[in-house]
Design a protein around this motif. Sequence first.
Motif, PDB file in Angstrom:
ATOM      1  N   GLN A  52      77.368 176.603 -89.679  1.00 31.03           N
ATOM      2  CA  GLN A  52      76.743 175.508 -89.977  1.00 31.03           C
ATOM      3  C   GLN A  52      76.304 175.666 -91.465  1.00 31.03           C
ATOM      4  OE1 GLN A  52      75.143 172.926 -88.331  1.00 31.03           O
ATOM      5  NE2 GLN A  52      76.398 173.315 -86.652  1.00 31.03           N
ATOM      6  N   TYR A 165      68.693 177.637 -78.624  1.00 29.60           N
ATOM      7  CA  TYR A 165      69.829 176.933 -78.986  1.00 29.60           C
ATOM      8  C   TYR A 165      69.945 175.260 -78.886  1.00 29.60           C
ATOM      9  CZ  TYR A 165      74.937 175.907 -79.525  1.00 29.60           C
ATOM     10  OH  TYR A 165      75.977 175.408 -80.033  1.00 29.60           O
ATOM     11  N   PHE A 168      68.093 174.058 -81.552  1.00 32.03           N
ATOM     12  CA  PHE A 168      68.993 174.218 -82.912  1.00 32.03           C
ATOM     13  C   PHE A 168      69.924 172.995 -82.843  1.00 32.03           C
ATOM     14  CE2 PHE A 168      72.895 175.807 -84.746  1.00 32.03           C
ATOM     15  CZ  PHE A 168      72.235 176.423 -86.101  1.00 32.03           C
ATOM     16  N   GLN A 224      58.450 176.278 -83.590  1.00 34.00           N
ATOM     17  CA  GLN A 224      59.372 175.529 -84.210  1.00 34.00           C
ATOM     18  C   GLN A 224      59.222 174.279 -84.546  1.00 34.00           C
ATOM     19  OE1 GLN A 224      62.156 176.515 -81.112  1.00 34.00           O
ATOM     20  NE2 GLN A 224      62.954 178.409 -81.800  1.00 34.00           N
ATOM     21  N   GLN A 279      66.600 174.560 -89.817  1.00 31.83           N
ATOM     22  CA  GLN A 279      67.683 175.001 -89.064  1.00 31.83           C
ATOM     23  C   GLN A 279      68.219 176.574 -89.219  1.00 31.83           C
ATOM     24  OE1 GLN A 279      71.721 173.427 -90.341  1.00 31.83           O
ATOM     25  NE2 GLN A 279      72.029 172.808 -88.134  1.00 31.83           N
ATOM     26  N   LEU A 282      65.727 178.202 -87.372  1.00 28.63           N
ATOM     27  CA  LEU A 282      66.089 178.178 -85.665  1.00 28.63           C
ATOM     28  C   LEU A 282      67.334 179.118 -85.491  1.00 28.63           C
ATOM     29  CD1 LEU A 282      65.377 174.411 -85.151  1.00 28.63           C
ATOM     30  CD2 LEU A 282      64.020 176.120 -84.350  1.00 28.63           C
ATOM     31  N   GLY A 283      68.131 178.971 -86.284  1.00 29.22           N
ATOM     32  CA  GLY A 283      69.354 179.917 -86.040  1.00 29.22           C
ATOM     33  C   GLY A 283      69.021 181.399 -86.113  1.00 29.22           C
TER      34      GLY A 283
END
Length: 422
Positions: A52, A165, A168, A224, A279, A282-283
């Motif tokens: 990403q 995921y 994500f 999140q 992101q 979240l990753g």
Amino acid sequence: MHVTIRARLLRILVLPLAVLFALFGAAAAQQFSAYRDVAGTSANARLCLTLQALVHALQKERGPTIGYLGGVRQLRAVLPARRRATDLARARLEEALRGRDDALAAAVRASLGRLDALAAIRRRADDGTGSVKVTFGRFTAAITALDRLELGLDDAHDARLRAAYQAFRALGSAKEFTAEEHAIVLGSVAAGRFPADDYIRFLQLRAGRLAALESFPRSATAAQRRRLDEALGTPDAARALGYESAAVRGGGRLGPRAVPAVSWWTSMTSTVNGLRAVQISLGRDVQDRAAGLEGAARRDLLLFALFAFGTVTALGHLALDCVRSVSTPLDVLTEQMREVAGTRLPRTLAAVQHGTPGRTPPPAPLAVPDRAAPEVLEVAEAFDRVQRVAYDLAVEQAVLRRDAAESPVGIGPRDSGFGGAA
């Protein structure tokens, strides 16, 4: 042919041990397979972040490249830095793929092949021969090929990892739609309107972004969701949303006052960067959960190995102890009994009969190993009683013979009762 006790014991132990080994082998294979799957998932989660990073670098290069080709000449100065960032992100991804030969690595390498066309795209952008539509299409195709790779995290057995995921991926889709909006407006704003059907494309991208953002809370945690709200609540994000609304109301027209080119670029770049920060977080959630599962699987595998080793060791010790307590002591006892019956006992009895009764000590008891089972001890005691009885009889005979010899009647040996009738 007679079968020894040792052989019989081994026969009794071999079958259950073989069954136990088979069960442990099957369980170990299953446990190792589970660990390998979780370890692969964790490795894919780490690769996902690096992948990403390249997607983000391409998105940030696509925007100013399209804008420059569309007539926003101020963007020419930012292109070298964007290109270096893309090349660095690609090198890091190739480094992360080094040593991997699985299907996912092969798919990523195949998708990276699309980036070989970047040199030509950049050259045409620099000399002004590139087309906005073609350049946008090639950048987007390369990004889509990388962004839609199946990493196997959608099928994870762990619900938390799967949900993390999915959140994500939803944010990644929203980010790509936002970056495409960014580029398609930059490619058209200098001309004052969207060419051909790009306005319809712009509306479709906007709808896709809204749909992706709407799906995000379904799988995201409260923390999140809060991060995303903060990213979309910045002044730059609010300004970009205002420009977007003006472009929607324009019906295809992009007036320089309604949508200023440079201000659109800076506000949308900041918004995309804000989404990238969310992101990344979240990753990390995905990676941390996958790493936790890998650690738990490794611990379970180690505990299982220790349990299996301990069980097999205990059973082996029990089997060995069984042999040592029965078979080995019997072997030792048999050897002693042969020696006693063949040498020691006859020699002791002869000494009693030809010597003075009471001076010849009784035969020593059989020596039995410490590990001998009670049954073996009983056999040894029974044999000791037999040789003791033989010794006592020999002593009695010697006493009777001595008494007969010393009797004043003069009873001869033939009348002593041991030589038979005259």
